[in-house]
Structures are given as C-alpha cells and as structure tokens.
Design a protein around this motif. Sequence first.
Motif, short mmCIF file in Angstrom:
data_model
loop_
_atom_site.label_atom_id
_atom_site.label_comp_id
_atom_site.label_asym_id
_atom_site.label_seq_id
_atom_site.Cartn_x
_atom_site.Cartn_y
_atom_site.Cartn_z
N ALA A 130 0.83 -1.21 0.00
CA ALA A 130 0.00 0.00 0.00
C ALA A 130 0.86 1.26 0.00
CB ALA A 130 -0.92 -0.01 1.22
N ARG A 131 2.10 1.15 0.44
CA ARG A 131 3.01 2.28 0.46
C ARG A 131 3.94 2.29 -0.75
NH1 ARG A 131 0.92 1.09 4.95
NH2 ARG A 131 0.71 2.53 6.72
N GLY A 132 3.55 1.56 -1.77
CA GLY A 132 4.25 1.62 -3.04
C GLY A 132 5.39 0.66 -3.22
N VAL A 133 5.60 -0.26 -2.28
CA VAL A 133 6.67 -1.24 -2.44
C VAL A 133 6.22 -2.32 -3.41
CG1 VAL A 133 8.07 -2.97 -1.26
CG2 VAL A 133 7.61 -0.78 -0.15
N ARG A 134 6.99 -2.51 -4.44
CA ARG A 134 6.64 -3.46 -5.49
C ARG A 134 7.70 -4.55 -5.60
NH1 ARG A 134 2.64 -1.36 -4.60
NH2 ARG A 134 1.37 0.02 -5.89
N PRO A 135 7.36 -5.68 -6.23
CA PRO A 135 8.37 -6.73 -6.45
C PRO A 135 9.61 -6.17 -7.13
CG PRO A 135 6.20 -7.58 -6.96
CD PRO A 135 6.03 -6.11 -6.71
N GLY A 136 10.76 -6.49 -6.57
CA GLY A 136 12.01 -5.98 -7.10
C GLY A 136 12.53 -4.76 -6.38
N ARG B 219 7.69 -11.29 1.58
CA ARG B 219 6.34 -11.69 1.16
C ARG B 219 5.74 -10.70 0.18
NH1 ARG B 219 2.43 -13.06 -0.74
NH2 ARG B 219 0.57 -14.07 0.10
N ALA B 220 6.14 -9.44 0.26
CA ALA B 220 5.67 -8.42 -0.67
C ALA B 220 6.38 -8.48 -2.02
CB ALA B 220 5.84 -7.04 -0.05
N VAL C 147 1.67 -11.71 -5.43
CA VAL C 147 2.87 -11.52 -6.25
C VAL C 147 3.39 -12.87 -6.71
CG1 VAL C 147 3.51 -9.36 -5.11
CG2 VAL C 147 4.39 -11.51 -4.22
N ALA C 148 3.95 -12.87 -7.88
CA ALA C 148 4.55 -14.09 -8.44
C ALA C 148 6.01 -13.82 -8.73
CB ALA C 148 3.83 -14.51 -9.70
N VAL C 149 6.89 -14.57 -8.08
CA VAL C 149 8.32 -14.40 -8.31
C VAL C 149 8.94 -15.75 -8.63
CG1 VAL C 149 8.43 -12.42 -6.74
CG2 VAL C 149 8.94 -14.70 -5.86
N PRO D 286 11.64 -18.15 -7.72
CA PRO D 286 12.58 -18.34 -6.60
C PRO D 286 14.03 -18.49 -7.04
CG PRO D 286 10.64 -19.73 -6.33
CD PRO D 286 10.58 -19.18 -7.72
N ALA D 287 14.25 -18.98 -8.25
CA ALA D 287 15.62 -19.23 -8.70
C ALA D 287 16.36 -17.95 -9.07
CB ALA D 287 15.62 -20.18 -9.89
N THR D 288 15.61 -16.90 -9.41
CA THR D 288 16.26 -15.67 -9.88
C THR D 288 15.91 -14.43 -9.07
OG1 THR D 288 14.45 -15.25 -11.45
CG2 THR D 288 16.31 -16.55 -12.25
N HIS D 289 14.81 -14.47 -8.32
CA HIS D 289 14.35 -13.28 -7.61
C HIS D 289 15.18 -13.08 -6.34
CE1 HIS D 289 11.35 -10.14 -6.90
NE2 HIS D 289 11.47 -10.43 -5.63
N LEU D 290 15.72 -11.88 -6.17
CA LEU D 290 16.56 -11.60 -5.01
C LEU D 290 15.71 -11.50 -3.75
CD1 LEU D 290 19.16 -8.99 -6.32
CD2 LEU D 290 19.25 -11.49 -6.37
#
Length: 528
Positions: free
Chosen positions: A62-68, A90-91, A168-170, A172-176
């Motif tokens: 809600a505060r603008g934090v997005r995947p990545g 988790r976000a 969110v969909a990440v 796991p092998a590449t997402h930091l």
Amino acid sequence: MPFASPLPDVEIPDVTLYDLLFADLSGADLERPATIDGPTGAATTYGALRAQVDAVAGALAARGVRPGDVVALHSPNVPAFVPVFHGILRAGATATTVNALATGDDVARQLADSGATLLVTVSPLLAAATAGAEASGLAAERVVVLDGADGHESLRDLLADGLAAPDVAVDPATHLAVLPYSSGTTGRSKGVMLTHRNLVANVLQTAAMIDVTPQDRVIAVLPFFHIYGMTVLLNLALRARAALVTMPRFDLPEFLRITQEERCSFLFIAPPIAVALAKHPLVDRYDLSVVREVISGAAPLDGELGGAVARRLGCVVRQGYGMTETSPVALLVPDTGDVPLSSVGIPIPNVECMIVDPATGAEVPLLPSGVSDPGELLVKGPNIMVGYLGNPEATADTIDADGWLHTGDIVTATPDGVVTVVDRLKELIKYKGYQVAPAELEALLLTHPGIADAAVVAARDAEGEEVPKAFVVTQEGVDLSADDVVSFVAERVAPYKKVRQVVFIDAVPKSASGKILRKNLRATGVSA
C-alpha cells in the motif's frame, strides 16, 4: 579432484522462503511460540507471526513497495524484526539488512548502493538512520520506526491497516530475497545478491545436519542482520518450528539468565561467547543443563576452547564454515563425534569443494592417507550467491567461469573430506565475527593530515581475538601518537571497526604494482 559431501543431497523445492517457512503450518504449529522476547518473556505464536508477516506485506504494498524494490531493515534482534523481514520478502521486495552498529555514513552508503526505497529502523538507532537517509536522499516519510517516533510510522501503524498480502509471483531461482553487505575477500562492502532459492537451499542443507526440533528453544543473540543469524538462527529455527528467544545485544549475565529461565537448548554463538562460556566464573551460577548443543560460527573456533565449553556445559559443541556469499553455511562438523572440532568439518549436502594452488590455480589433490597440501578452498552449490550488486568485476574475481566460488581461505583436507582452515589468503579481518575491510580503514587513515601512508592487517590481542592493526607512516615533522590514531578512527567508524593496535614505520611495503604486502607486515613481529 572435487570432493562432495558424504551425506546424500537434499531435495530443494522450487518455492519462496515464505512458502518454505509458513505455507504448511499445521494446527498444532499455529499455537507454538515462534518468538520470545528474551528481556521480557513476551511470546508470539506461529499463527500470530504469519498473520503479522502478511499484514506487513500488505502495508508495504500500500506504500508503493513493489516486487524488485529494496527495503532496508536496520534493527537489532527484537521480535519485531521477524515479521518485518519476512513481510518484505512476502511483498516480493528484497531486504537489505543494515548492521545495527552502522554509522550514519555507513547507512547512507548502503541505502544509496542498494537503491532502497524505504528504511525500517528502531528508535535507539534513529539518529544514524535519519542521518543516513538524509545523506542518501531518502525522504523522512520513507523511514519507519518499529517502536514509534514522532514524525514516523511504526510497526503498529503498518499492522493496523489490516491489509492482505499482495498477490505476487516471483521466480525463486532468480528473484533476489536479500541483499546483505559483505567485504568478500577484500575491499569495501558489496551487496551480496542472494535469491529465494539460495536461502531455501541453505536452510534445508543445514537442517540435514543440525537437528533443531519443535521442542527446542534457540537463543538468538547473534544478529539477524548478519547472514549467519539470518539463516542459521532465524530461518532454520522457524523451519523447525522451534522458539526463537531474542536478545538485542550480548550481555553475559543476561545471556545466562535467559538461557536458564527460557530453557534454551540450542546455543548458536561466535568464538568470543565461547571464551566466556569456557572461562567466566559467572557461568557456574546458572543451571545450563538443558543446553544440548552449541554451534559456533562467524570466525574460527579453537578446538581446545570448544572442548572446554563441551566439558563445562556437558553438551555437544560443533563449528561450521561459511561466507555471506554462500548463504552462509558451506561446511559443518557433523554430530558423529569422529571429526575433530579443530576442523570446520565436511561439506554440507549438495555442496562440492575443491582445493587449488592460489598461485597457479592447479588442483591440490586429496591424498590416499594423511592431510593434503594447503591450498585455497573453492565451493560450489545451490547456496552460492548470484553475484555482487552492480559489480561484475568483483563477481568475476570471486566466482569463476565454472561456477566455483573462491573463498580466499587456505585449507587442508583429509582423504574423507574433513577440512581445516590453516591461513587466510583474503585480507578480511574478523573482529568478534564482524567483517572489517582493511582497505576501508586505510582509506580513512589517509584522510588524516598527519599520515603519509598506512596499511591495516589482522593481529591478535591478549585474548587471542583477531583485531585491526594499523601500520602508519607519518608526514615529515608530524608528532603523532598511537592514541591519536586510535581516536581518529574511532570517531569515524562503527565500534567493531576501530583500530586496536598501532605501529609506526618508515614505509609501507608494496609490490611493483603498488599492492600492499600485508603478509610482510604480518610477519614482521613488530608489536604495538
């Protein structure tokens, strides 16, 4: 030839760290204590913790934090660290953990280098946090103070939103997942890129050799912001459904009181705590009979010291080896009792090791009997970092084209793959488990108008602890004392980075290419 763990590989599922730790909580698990605040005894169940993690993730979204995006977490070991850390992941964001002892300049460098868009801290650290945020250009409203402060949102504010975790969909092998900072084998701190798969792998690899159970209580005094505390305490304990008993800082009487009163059965420590457990008379005043295992890491543990702890507490003592770049565990003394405590053990499951001549790169073979010749330890496995953030040159210097991570440590190995560290090729100093980069201190010393040149190496103090030792060349005509040098550095760095010994010399020895010959300085025998 490379040698692998004698233990079978573990299966590494293609899941995020959140899914590994929280997705399969059973009804009984939900009521177990997940965290216990050591100073107060206040407990949070696994069910409440998971709800908090989800709520933090929703509030961050809600505060603008997005995947990545990168969120910085700057806190000692308090129960609130846990839902915030896992809420960031988790976000879909990446957590960069900041040393609780960091100065404002340290915070600013990490915020700027990592590109953090939000900083979460606690009120006792707010001065350094706000100074770092301001210097890095992070707006004041993007600083959250967990326990509350005027002008800043708190953890209570985040949880009060009552928002569901984002969908969110990440990969796991590449997402930091995390971006801790390490000096690697040399130089200034660099962001170590670790994926969800790196962390999931290392939790499961380590769990195969460390039998933490739901009945155990694990005292958490080693900092969660350090990869050792993050993986081996925080995540391993949660995976095992054990209770984490948090301590914001080490204090021996409080450590012993909490261990006794909370009946902590697993002690994960660094060597300085082992010294206290082996020698301090205060230990005898407490009932530590519930302790069944002590595991040491972060710096080498002397075998005799470890044995003294085992005898005094009547428990198993082991040690392991790793780096931030290996998530961190790579080797561990097994609990079979047939591997010397003076070694760092065997490769953990799914890990391969190799020893090479650091000068030629040629493989150092294991011998049919006896101990191999010394050489640099190389490690390969699913727990090896992706690389250093924004630093492909440093990454290439550390991970070769075949995927081997060069540790910078000189080791020997037995025919059955028991590894012993005998020297350090890398320049990094380990003070009480904290990394100190000589290059950083040298750069600072050279800003002193009375210092013409300087070099910093690892030395030993009266207790055998590794400490930073400065060799200083003064400007002509300048009268400078050792205390002047110590004070100059102490005023500008975090406490663990302070220079502890000073020697004045006529010239710093250097190679033809201008590289400081630290080995020559270490071998001089000149005392402070």
